[in-house]
Structures are given as structure tokens and as C-alpha cells.
Scaffold this active site. Sequence first.
Site, PDB file in Angstrom:
ATOM      1  N   ASP A  40       0.836  -1.199   0.000  1.00 59.49           N
ATOM      2  CA  ASP A  40       0.000   0.000   0.000  1.00 59.49           C
ATOM      3  C   ASP A  40       0.868   1.246   0.000  1.00 59.49           C
ATOM      4  OD1 ASP A  40      -2.318  -1.505   0.075  1.00 59.49           O
ATOM      5  OD2 ASP A  40      -2.470  -1.458   2.267  1.00 59.49           O
ATOM      6  N   TYR A  68       6.509  -8.545   8.503  1.00 59.66           N
ATOM      7  CA  TYR A  68       6.177  -7.125   8.630  1.00 59.66           C
ATOM      8  C   TYR A  68       6.391  -6.649  10.060  1.00 59.66           C
ATOM      9  CZ  TYR A  68       3.442  -7.879   4.309  1.00 59.66           C
ATOM     10  OH  TYR A  68       3.030  -8.211   3.042  1.00 59.66           O
ATOM     11  N   ASP A  82      -6.986   1.442   8.241  1.00 61.98           N
ATOM     12  CA  ASP A  82      -5.733   2.075   8.657  1.00 61.98           C
ATOM     13  C   ASP A  82      -5.988   3.559   8.907  1.00 61.98           C
ATOM     14  OD1 ASP A  82      -5.658   3.446   6.166  1.00 61.98           O
ATOM     15  OD2 ASP A  82      -4.506   1.841   5.240  1.00 61.98           O
ATOM     16  N   ARG A 174      -3.374  -4.797   7.752  1.00 60.29           N
ATOM     17  CA  ARG A 174      -4.355  -3.843   8.294  1.00 60.29           C
ATOM     18  C   ARG A 174      -5.646  -4.555   8.707  1.00 60.29           C
ATOM     19  NH1 ARG A 174      -6.966  -1.479   3.159  1.00 60.29           N
ATOM     20  NH2 ARG A 174      -5.697  -2.360   1.493  1.00 60.29           N
TER      21      ARG A 174
END
Length: 301
Positions: A40, A68, A82, A174
Site C-alpha cells: 500500500d 512485517y 488504517d 491492516r
Amino acid sequence: MNVTGLLNFNKPGGITSHHAVNMLRRIFQTRQVGHTGTLDPMARGVLPILIGSAVKASEWLVAENKTYVAGLKLGLTADTEDTTGTILTTSHDIPSFEQVLEVANSFLGTYHQIPPLYSAIKVKGKKLYEYAREGKQIERESRPVEIYSLSVQPGDTPADYILTVSCSKGTFIRTLCADIGKKLGCGGVMSCLLRTAAGKCRIEDSYTLEDLEKLKAENNLSSALQPPEELFADAPDIQLEPFYARLAKNGAEIYISKARLPDFPLGQQVRMFDEHGVFFAVGETLPYENGKAVKVRKFFA
């Protein structure tokens, strides 16, 4: 400029993965550039980029696992899941660290995740975010994802946490943040995201835009690329005599007994080299009426 290979690119925040590809097309002066595993715009970190004939390896790289580091902010929900989206609800009832840890750990293993509405997944031939921009709600089927490991560390405030997640392909971090917040009853959104690994690509070995511009000025861009054959380093090698190399390049299967190749098990992938030691394809051992044979699965030269 004739370059080909895998680039371990460190995507900056604030640009889409597609924008990153366009920037790299300019730097490498080729249109044969593609990414595996979208990040993203707000996300930073490892974005594997395939250049030249290496783009043919995308089906292998897309399937690799990811790691991550993400920010989880509790007490909020948002349409995008988010902090870039529209805030839908707020809550001041923030649970304790022990409660957050217990709930987060409940997502370890396989769980069914509903993709976010603001995502590029296609439903009925249309990307989900296109429906969202039109104000349309559309039913989204849950998909199994796997969380291999998940650590939780307190952040700067009682509502902020740092998650380190190792997961399967197709996992939306997310959405994981939103699901943790939902299970806690207070809501949750992702506040930041850094991808530290994708398959064998690690952030400590990645190249930034500034690194690449410097290498370009030194006429040394090729040093940033891993050759296509290294993408299949776990596969055994076969080097074919001229006759069999010519047959393979023309699409014929190469019988293991006739070419005196090792007796590979069925389904074994191999790296195929010609008589000059030049890598030209990835092959697979398949069953035929006259016995086992290696057939090219994808050409790279």
C-alpha cells in the site's frame, strides 16, 4: 541497456507499487519491470521487483511468505482499516497489555480473513476499491491465511502497539489489526507498516531509489540484480548436451534415461543449462508413456 534479474527494492512510503514500477522503468530504461506482492502507499520496505526476462518468475515469487513490522492503534475503526481512511468509531475503553497479547496470539495459525473493501482484489471482474469509491458495498468471501509468528510490544501510548508478523501470501496486515481490535471490543487500525522480508529478500540487503541512482551514475546497475537462475537456487541443475539442449529449447521433453540425467522424483523442478553453461529454463520432471522426462516449464533465455 540489457539487464535482467531480481531487484530487492526498498519502497519508500507515499507512493503506490505501480508508481514504484514506473520509476524503476525510467532508471533501468526498460518496460519489462514488474513487482510481486503489492505494498500500500503508506507502507515501506521490501518490494521484490523483476526486470527483463526475470518477470517470467513472478508466479514463484508471489507465493513466498512475508514478514512485517506494523503499528496497531486501538480505540479506532476506519473504512480503510488504517489511519489514512475515514474514522468510523472511537473508544476510550482500551484493554490491558495482557489482554492485547492474549487476543493477538489467538490469531496464530490459520484463520479466515475477509479482504478489506479498499484493496485491489477483484470481485466480478472489478477491483474492490472501485466499488468502495462508488459507495457500493459488496459481499467479500473470507480467505484462509496463516500467521506463522506474531510478537506484540507496547508503543508510545496505552493504545499503541508494535506488531511483528510473519505470514503467508495474501495476508492483509491492516485487516489483522482491525480483527484484533474487533475481538478486543474497542476497534483497531493499522498506523504504519514496514515489510522487512519477502521470501529470501531482506530489508538489510535492499536498494533504495538513492542507491539505484548512484549505481546508474556509476554505470553499475546490474550489480543490484540477482540473476534469474538464483531465484531457483534450491533446485538441482542439469547441463544438457547440444542435441538435448536443442530439443528442450524447441519444447520437447528430455527423457531422463536417454539423456543420462539423475533419477529425479516426479514433480522435481530443475534449473536447465545448455552446453555452454548458460541458464535457459526451469524444467519439471513429469511422467510419460516411455518413462520420466524433464520438460521446460518456463523459458528465461
